[in-house]
Design an enzyme around this catalytic site. Structure first.
Site, mmCIF file in Angstrom:
data_model
loop_
_atom_site.group_PDB
_atom_site.id
_atom_site.type_symbol
_atom_site.label_atom_id
_atom_site.label_comp_id
_atom_site.label_asym_id
_atom_site.label_seq_id
_atom_site.Cartn_x
_atom_site.Cartn_y
_atom_site.Cartn_z
ATOM 1 N N ARG A 273 -1.139 -5.224 5.043
ATOM 2 C CA ARG A 273 -0.349 -4.796 3.895
ATOM 3 C C ARG A 273 0.891 -4.038 4.357
ATOM 4 N NH1 ARG A 273 -5.165 -1.667 0.808
ATOM 5 N NH2 ARG A 273 -5.072 -0.633 2.824
ATOM 6 N N GLU B 166 -10.810 5.117 -6.106
ATOM 7 C CA GLU B 166 -11.226 3.718 -6.200
ATOM 8 C C GLU B 166 -11.611 3.424 -7.660
ATOM 9 O OE1 GLU B 166 -10.998 1.590 -3.630
ATOM 10 O OE2 GLU B 166 -10.282 3.226 -2.370
ATOM 11 N N ARG C 117 0.887 -1.163 0.000
ATOM 12 C CA ARG C 117 0.000 0.000 0.000
ATOM 13 C C ARG C 117 0.923 1.210 0.000
ATOM 14 N NH1 ARG C 117 -2.563 4.122 -0.151
ATOM 15 N NH2 ARG C 117 -4.641 4.464 0.660
#
Length: 187
Positions: free
Chosen positions: A112, A76, A68
């Site tokens: 992540r 998005e 990330r």
């Protein structure tokens, strides 16, 4: 003295050529610097694993991990310019032959690796976050950039994208921020 004066135009041309090839391809100055004395890993981005403009998978030392990008938030994929943001990241990584340098900052609540990432290109390293911001395909996510070494650079890079009305900055008001979109669309 006459020989020097005769050579002066050639020296000027040589200097112009040298300066031209010292500039990055996009004519924007590179702002971000690789943090000194920070552990980094040279990694390969896993094929077809770029999910959106700020998340992808890499393989480092035989281990696969989800990355990330620290300090930015990209639209998005269901938002306006979300697909374009993802595709811009894909094209940047492809130009670096899927080679990146990962500088781990943290782990998020989803497990992540939160990292600053540099493209590991033959002509030099380039900050992924900086380029996404300058192109207008991400926002500086100030709430989550405190651990990022180049957080100050991210403001400047975002200002470049905004001033040139690139990407999300073409949308009214700069578009809906991804963090607001996620709040509105929780299921």
């Amino acid at each position: 003295m006459q020989k020097f004066l005769n050579a002066l135009p050639l020296l000027a041309i040589a200097a112009l050529i040298w300066f031209h090839f010292q500039r990055p391809n996009n004519d924007q100055p590179k702002l971000a610097k690789r943090p000194s004395q920070t552990e980094s890993l040279r990694c390969q981005v896993v094929s077809n694993s770029i999910y959106d403009g700020d998340t992808f998978r890499v393989q480092c030392d035989g281990r696969e991990q989800k990355i990330r990008l620290c300090g930015i938030d990209a639209p998005e994929t269901k938002q306006p310019l979300g697909i374009e943001s993802r595709d811009y990241l894909r094209s940047m990584i492809a130009k670096a032959f899927n080679k990146v340098i990962v500088i781990e900052m943290d782990r998020d609540k989803y497990g992540r690796t939160v990292a600053e990432v540099l493209l590991d290109k033959p002509d030099g390293e380039q900050s992924v976050q900086e380029e996404m911001l300058k192109a207008g395909f991400a926002y500086h996510y100030k709430q989550f950039s405190g651990n990022c070494h180049n957080r100050d650079v991210f403001d400047t890079a975002e200002d470049i994208g905004r001033s040139q009305k690139l990407g999300v900055w073409r949308l009214p008001g700069g578009g809906e921020r991804p963090w607001d979109y996620r709040k509105q669309n929780k299921s």
